[in-house]
Write a protein that holds these residues in place. Sequence first.
Motif, PDB file in Angstrom:
ATOM      1  N   THR A  50       0.868  -1.174   0.000  1.00  0.00           N
ATOM      2  CA  THR A  50       0.000   0.000   0.000  1.00  0.00           C
ATOM      3  C   THR A  50       0.909   1.230   0.000  1.00  0.00           C
ATOM      4  OG1 THR A  50      -0.078   0.218   2.400  1.00  0.00           O
ATOM      5  CG2 THR A  50      -1.758  -1.215   1.379  1.00  0.00           C
ATOM      6  N   GLU A  81      -3.867  -1.663  -7.610  1.00  0.00           N
ATOM      7  CA  GLU A  81      -4.719  -2.840  -7.792  1.00  0.00           C
ATOM      8  C   GLU A  81      -5.278  -3.250  -6.443  1.00  0.00           C
ATOM      9  OE1 GLU A  81      -1.277  -6.247  -7.771  1.00  0.00           O
ATOM     10  OE2 GLU A  81      -1.561  -5.151  -9.630  1.00  0.00           O
ATOM     11  N   PRO A  82      -6.471  -3.817  -6.433  1.00  0.00           N
ATOM     12  CA  PRO A  82      -7.046  -4.258  -5.156  1.00  0.00           C
ATOM     13  C   PRO A  82      -6.215  -5.404  -4.569  1.00  0.00           C
ATOM     14  CG  PRO A  82      -8.646  -4.441  -6.952  1.00  0.00           C
ATOM     15  CD  PRO A  82      -7.350  -4.042  -7.549  1.00  0.00           C
ATOM     16  N   ASP A  83      -6.068  -5.401  -3.250  1.00  0.00           N
ATOM     17  CA  ASP A  83      -5.374  -6.483  -2.557  1.00  0.00           C
ATOM     18  C   ASP A  83      -6.248  -7.735  -2.666  1.00  0.00           C
ATOM     19  OD1 ASP A  83      -4.294  -8.292  -0.710  1.00  0.00           O
ATOM     20  OD2 ASP A  83      -3.832  -6.731   0.746  1.00  0.00           O
ATOM     21  N   PRO A  84      -5.739  -8.821  -3.225  1.00  0.00           N
ATOM     22  CA  PRO A  84      -6.574 -10.018  -3.390  1.00  0.00           C
ATOM     23  C   PRO A  84      -7.019 -10.625  -2.052  1.00  0.00           C
ATOM     24  CG  PRO A  84      -4.303 -10.442  -4.112  1.00  0.00           C
ATOM     25  CD  PRO A  84      -4.402  -8.994  -3.762  1.00  0.00           C
ATOM     26  N   GLU A  85      -6.287 -10.315  -0.977  1.00  0.00           N
ATOM     27  CA  GLU A  85      -6.634 -10.863   0.338  1.00  0.00           C
ATOM     28  C   GLU A  85      -7.565  -9.940   1.130  1.00  0.00           C
ATOM     29  OE1 GLU A  85      -3.101 -12.062   2.405  1.00  0.00           O
ATOM     30  OE2 GLU A  85      -2.312 -13.067   0.624  1.00  0.00           O
ATOM     31  N   ASP A  86      -7.608  -8.677   0.746  1.00  0.00           N
ATOM     32  CA  ASP A  86      -8.461  -7.709   1.446  1.00  0.00           C
ATOM     33  C   ASP A  86      -8.850  -6.624   0.446  1.00  0.00           C
ATOM     34  OD1 ASP A  86      -9.690  -5.786   3.006  1.00  0.00           O
ATOM     35  OD2 ASP A  86      -8.107  -5.732   4.539  1.00  0.00           O
ATOM     36  N   ARG A  87     -10.023  -6.741  -0.147  1.00  0.00           N
ATOM     37  CA  ARG A  87     -10.450  -5.844  -1.229  1.00  0.00           C
ATOM     38  C   ARG A  87     -10.554  -4.387  -0.769  1.00  0.00           C
ATOM     39  NH1 ARG A  87      -9.629  -8.244  -5.795  1.00  0.00           N
ATOM     40  NH2 ARG A  87     -11.485  -7.802  -6.975  1.00  0.00           N
ATOM     41  N   ARG A  88     -10.507  -4.127   0.531  1.00  0.00           N
ATOM     42  CA  ARG A  88     -10.557  -2.743   1.012  1.00  0.00           C
ATOM     43  C   ARG A  88      -9.216  -2.038   0.844  1.00  0.00           C
ATOM     44  NH1 ARG A  88     -12.310  -4.167   6.892  1.00  0.00           N
ATOM     45  NH2 ARG A  88     -10.788  -5.736   6.343  1.00  0.00           N
ATOM     46  N   ARG A  89      -8.165  -2.819   0.694  1.00  0.00           N
ATOM     47  CA  ARG A  89      -6.815  -2.261   0.553  1.00  0.00           C
ATOM     48  C   ARG A  89      -6.439  -2.160  -0.924  1.00  0.00           C
ATOM     49  NH1 ARG A  89      -2.367  -3.606   4.134  1.00  0.00           N
ATOM     50  NH2 ARG A  89      -1.566  -4.814   2.403  1.00  0.00           N
ATOM     51  N   THR A  90      -5.685  -1.136  -1.242  1.00  0.00           N
ATOM     52  CA  THR A  90      -5.189  -0.951  -2.610  1.00  0.00           C
ATOM     53  C   THR A  90      -3.667  -1.049  -2.587  1.00  0.00           C
ATOM     54  OG1 THR A  90      -7.045   0.475  -3.170  1.00  0.00           O
ATOM     55  CG2 THR A  90      -5.104   0.614  -4.591  1.00  0.00           C
TER      56      THR A  90
END
Length: 145
Positions: A50, A81-90
């Motif tokens: 991030t 890109e969205p974090d594949p493990e936590d879509r709230r994180r970029t």
Amino acid sequence: MTGAEQFAREFEDAFQQAYLRFHRRDGKRAQMSGASRAVLLHLAHAGPLTVGEAAQHLDRAQSVVSDIVTQLESKALLEREPDPEDRRRTLVWLTPQGFDALDRERQVLSTELLARAGSRMTADERAALVGGLTALIHANEREEP
């Protein structure tokens, strides 16, 4: 003068001439800023992060790193890109163009000038040149008895 000392003098002279003929001549406009280079290098080594994580790792204000990331993103060197493990994180990551730009930044010599000169050499001459430099590097890595 020993053979090794003579070699050292001849190689040093040849290396100076090669460097003067083949160093990169991109000029200031093509050079990347130190801050941009630092962000790209850090991401290349650390993996997608991030903006906040990158700022913490680089010991810079998040707003400063965010501005650098935005600038690099506008040049298509980074993408969010969205974090594949936590879509709230970029996450921020290098694009293929970003990896290419980082590779160019690391180059000391102009591959274009070298390729032009190399095209006028035989395959055996090219192999001997690279082989000799590689042998010199490996010889430096060996411990002395």
